[in-house]
Design a protein around this motif. Structure first.
Motif, PDB file in Angstrom:
ATOM      1  N   ARG A 137       9.943  21.159  61.750  1.00 29.45           N
ATOM      2  CA  ARG A 137      11.358  21.135  61.373  1.00 29.45           C
ATOM      3  C   ARG A 137      12.075  20.122  62.248  1.00 29.45           C
ATOM      4  O   ARG A 137      11.785  20.017  63.438  1.00 29.45           O
ATOM      5  CB  ARG A 137      11.994  22.503  61.568  1.00 29.45           C
ATOM      6  CG  ARG A 137      11.440  23.549  60.621  1.00 29.45           C
ATOM      7  CD  ARG A 137      12.205  24.831  60.703  1.00 29.45           C
ATOM      8  NE  ARG A 137      13.378  24.698  59.816  1.00 29.45           N
ATOM      9  CZ  ARG A 137      14.456  25.450  59.918  1.00 29.45           C
ATOM     10  NH1 ARG A 137      14.549  26.363  60.850  1.00 29.45           N
ATOM     11  NH2 ARG A 137      15.458  25.290  59.087  1.00 29.45           N
ATOM     12  N   ASP A 150      13.433  20.488  56.633  1.00 31.31           N
ATOM     13  CA  ASP A 150      12.093  21.070  56.528  1.00 31.31           C
ATOM     14  C   ASP A 150      11.140  20.039  55.928  1.00 31.31           C
ATOM     15  O   ASP A 150      11.581  19.016  55.392  1.00 31.31           O
ATOM     16  CB  ASP A 150      12.140  22.319  55.646  1.00 31.31           C
ATOM     17  CG  ASP A 150      12.869  23.463  56.324  1.00 31.31           C
ATOM     18  OD1 ASP A 150      12.567  23.721  57.512  1.00 31.31           O
ATOM     19  OD2 ASP A 150      13.736  24.088  55.680  1.00 31.31           O
ATOM     20  N   GLU A 153      11.788  17.215  53.044  1.00 30.84           N
ATOM     21  CA  GLU A 153      13.200  16.853  52.942  1.00 30.84           C
ATOM     22  C   GLU A 153      13.433  15.500  53.615  1.00 30.84           C
ATOM     23  O   GLU A 153      12.724  15.127  54.552  1.00 30.84           O
ATOM     24  CB  GLU A 153      14.086  17.911  53.581  1.00 30.84           C
ATOM     25  CG  GLU A 153      14.096  19.207  52.791  1.00 30.84           C
ATOM     26  CD  GLU A 153      15.117  20.191  53.313  1.00 30.84           C
ATOM     27  OE1 GLU A 153      16.005  20.579  52.530  1.00 30.84           O
ATOM     28  OE2 GLU A 153      15.026  20.564  54.498  1.00 30.84           O
TER      29      GLU A 153
END
Length: 194
Positions: A137, A150, A153
């Motif tokens: 992350r 995440d 993305e």
């Protein structure tokens, strides 16, 4: 005076190269003719340069000599397309691996971004950046926004805006980064979610 085409020098060397290869292998024109099905007179004219080489003639010769066709014609070498990945340590922690070689409007990097703590150290510089999270992350602080990205993305932003990013939860984030000069933007096409 007409300048010969650039490939003419390559073609002019095929005949002498064929002769050297045959004599190095101690083959007679007759023996080579039997193994290739090409007449002795055609082989002789090829070697002397009186006949232009063609694929129909060179392919059986390459097979008889057990060499690549490129070796017969002396094809110029093509540069090595591989990018040599040389990781570099980042001054504020983590690792960056350049994925593009040479100058250009956009540069690609793979970054391992450690957890840099919870207190952002915002910075600015010229350019435009696109980040894509591969693993882990990524916390991205961009001006007044505090975002968590995440895997899968992406974010893109003008780097003149104060920004900072970090892995989270004590773990690093693995990120692809495309960085361009000011005014260079990446374009990502995506379907709208249904």
């Amino acid at each position: 005076m007409d300048t010969p085409p650039p490939h003419q020098a390559v073609l002019d060397e095929v005949g002498p190269r064929l002769r050297r290869l045959r004599t190095k292998r101690n083959l007679t024109l007759g023996a080579l003719s039997e193994s290739t099905g090409i007449s002795k007179s055609t082989l002789s004219r090829l070697e002397s340069g009186q006949r232009r080489p063609s694929l129909e003639l060179l392919l059986p010769l390459a097979a008889a000599y057990r060499v690549p066709l490129d070796d017969l014609v002396g094809a110029p070498e093509v540069g090595d397309p591989r990018v040599r990945l040389t990781p570099r340590s980042l001054p504020n922690g983590g690792t960056v691996v350049p994925l593009s070689r040479g100058p250009g409007p956009l540069q690609a990097y793979k970054m391992i971004v450690p957890d840099r703590g919870s207190e952002p150290e915002l910075r600015t510089h010229e350019g435009y950046e696109w980040l894509y999270v591969l693993h882990g992350r990524l916390r991205l602080v961009l001006a007044d926004h505090d975002l968590m990205l995440d895997p899968g993305e992406a974010a893109e932003f003008d780097t003149r805006l104060p920004h900072w990013f970090s892995g989270t939860g004590g773990r690093p984030a693995e990120v692809l980064s495309l960085f361009g000069r000011q005014g260079e933007r990446m374009h990502v096409r995506a379907r709208p979610s249904e």
